[in-house]
Design a protein around this motif. Sequence first.
Motif, PDB file in Angstrom:
ATOM      1  N   ILE A 169      28.269  10.234 -21.833  1.00  0.00           N
ATOM      2  CA  ILE A 169      27.061  10.416 -21.035  1.00  0.00           C
ATOM      3  C   ILE A 169      27.366   9.948 -19.616  1.00  0.00           C
ATOM      4  O   ILE A 169      27.998   8.907 -19.420  1.00  0.00           O
ATOM      5  CB  ILE A 169      25.877   9.614 -21.602  1.00  0.00           C
ATOM      6  N   ILE A 170      26.944  10.709 -18.631  1.00  0.00           N
ATOM      7  CA  ILE A 170      27.125  10.339 -17.233  1.00  0.00           C
ATOM      8  C   ILE A 170      25.821   9.730 -16.726  1.00  0.00           C
ATOM      9  O   ILE A 170      24.774  10.376 -16.768  1.00  0.00           O
ATOM     10  CB  ILE A 170      27.521  11.558 -16.391  1.00  0.00           C
ATOM     11  N   ILE A 171      25.885   8.488 -16.285  1.00  0.00           N
ATOM     12  CA  ILE A 171      24.696   7.763 -15.828  1.00  0.00           C
ATOM     13  C   ILE A 171      24.745   7.696 -14.303  1.00  0.00           C
ATOM     14  O   ILE A 171      25.588   7.022 -13.725  1.00  0.00           O
ATOM     15  CB  ILE A 171      24.650   6.349 -16.442  1.00  0.00           C
ATOM     16  N   HIS A 172      23.842   8.414 -13.662  1.00  0.00           N
ATOM     17  CA  HIS A 172      23.883   8.533 -12.212  1.00  0.00           C
ATOM     18  C   HIS A 172      23.289   7.323 -11.498  1.00  0.00           C
ATOM     19  O   HIS A 172      23.521   7.144 -10.305  1.00  0.00           O
ATOM     20  CB  HIS A 172      23.157   9.809 -11.773  1.00  0.00           C
ATOM     21  N   LYS A 185      27.936   4.582  -6.860  1.00  0.00           N
ATOM     22  CA  LYS A 185      28.314   4.077  -8.179  1.00  0.00           C
ATOM     23  C   LYS A 185      27.802   5.019  -9.265  1.00  0.00           C
ATOM     24  O   LYS A 185      26.757   5.661  -9.128  1.00  0.00           O
ATOM     25  CB  LYS A 185      27.771   2.670  -8.399  1.00  0.00           C
ATOM     26  N   VAL A 186      28.564   5.091 -10.367  1.00  0.00           N
ATOM     27  CA  VAL A 186      28.198   5.934 -11.497  1.00  0.00           C
ATOM     28  C   VAL A 186      28.722   5.279 -12.770  1.00  0.00           C
ATOM     29  O   VAL A 186      29.730   4.561 -12.741  1.00  0.00           O
ATOM     30  CB  VAL A 186      28.787   7.362 -11.331  1.00  0.00           C
ATOM     31  N   GLN A 229      26.462   1.223 -22.217  1.00  0.00           N
ATOM     32  CA  GLN A 229      26.396   0.526 -20.933  1.00  0.00           C
ATOM     33  C   GLN A 229      26.976  -0.889 -20.998  1.00  0.00           C
ATOM     34  O   GLN A 229      26.688  -1.721 -20.148  1.00  0.00           O
ATOM     35  CB  GLN A 229      24.968   0.491 -20.388  1.00  0.00           C
ATOM     36  N   ASP A 230      27.814  -1.173 -22.014  1.00  0.00           N
ATOM     37  CA  ASP A 230      28.564  -2.425 -22.024  1.00  0.00           C
ATOM     38  C   ASP A 230      29.848  -2.157 -21.246  1.00  0.00           C
ATOM     39  O   ASP A 230      30.912  -1.968 -21.812  1.00  0.00           O
ATOM     40  CB  ASP A 230      28.863  -2.848 -23.459  1.00  0.00           C
ATOM     41  N   TYR A 231      29.724  -2.125 -19.927  1.00  0.00           N
ATOM     42  CA  TYR A 231      30.791  -1.629 -19.078  1.00  0.00           C
ATOM     43  C   TYR A 231      32.027  -2.531 -19.108  1.00  0.00           C
ATOM     44  O   TYR A 231      31.911  -3.742 -18.983  1.00  0.00           O
ATOM     45  CB  TYR A 231      30.296  -1.467 -17.640  1.00  0.00           C
TER      46      TYR A 231
END
Length: 280
Positions: A241-244, A218-219, A135-137
């Motif tokens: 991993i897909i984070i909804h 957003k995803v 999640q360090d986008y």
Amino acid sequence: MVSPCHLSQTHRMKPKTAYLDELTAKSKDYKVKVRVLEKRRPKTSPDKKVLYQSLLLQDDKGTKMRGALFADQVEIFEDAIKRNRVYEITNAPISPVKPEWKTNPTDLDYQMTFGRRTIVLPVDNGDDGNYPTIQDYRPISQLPRVPNYAEMFDVVGVVLFVEDQPRMITTNTNCESKVREVVLIDHSTSQPLSISVWDELGEDDQQRCLFQRLVGSKVGLTTLRVSNHRAFSMSTSLSTIIIHSPVGAKAEALASWMTGHHMALTELRSRSKLALLRRS
């Protein structure tokens, strides 16, 4: 911090520091420092119907070894072992790897598993800050345009379009895989990003429905690789991993941007759909 799998009895010998290529099935009372390069999505084995999760570990010599979590270990180590983090692992059982499981001839003959005597300790060696965590986008505008298999990135964006049916693709190794295109955009660019979603993430109809429900929302997607599959694009990896419901400062900034750009996003969705259909 000791992992959930910890020593239940006192050591008789002090663990000896080792490297991965020194380990065999006879290795006892050892410790090794490794970085987790990959932590793949959990799967159920088709033969024994056992849940497992594959890891790829690398030591300071650059030697790589596969690791495996089985059954309830997958949940136990969900937070205790993270991709791109460094750990000192003590007394993990080492088992032979079947030849058919090797991806290339240089793979080690052994893999690491995790038993009741195994200790996993996070290592702060002063350079961890240089490695992204989950999640360090990365803003889409800052993604490199040149493919590099070793680099992986996390992105967060608005879903503009999801391809209705996956396509069959023949890979460089002459294997057939299903791939589905998903188009995202964020507030760092006006150029949408096409993401090739491979294998079960792309072919699973339930996953497609989830994506389609998220169109306009957003995803987050983790561990993507830059691809030249279709000009500049990204591809999912076996660790994706897909984070909804992504959270964090960058996800919040994206949500704020979305609030004032409904009409622009609607137009982008239409353009993205037409562009992708023309390329199909």
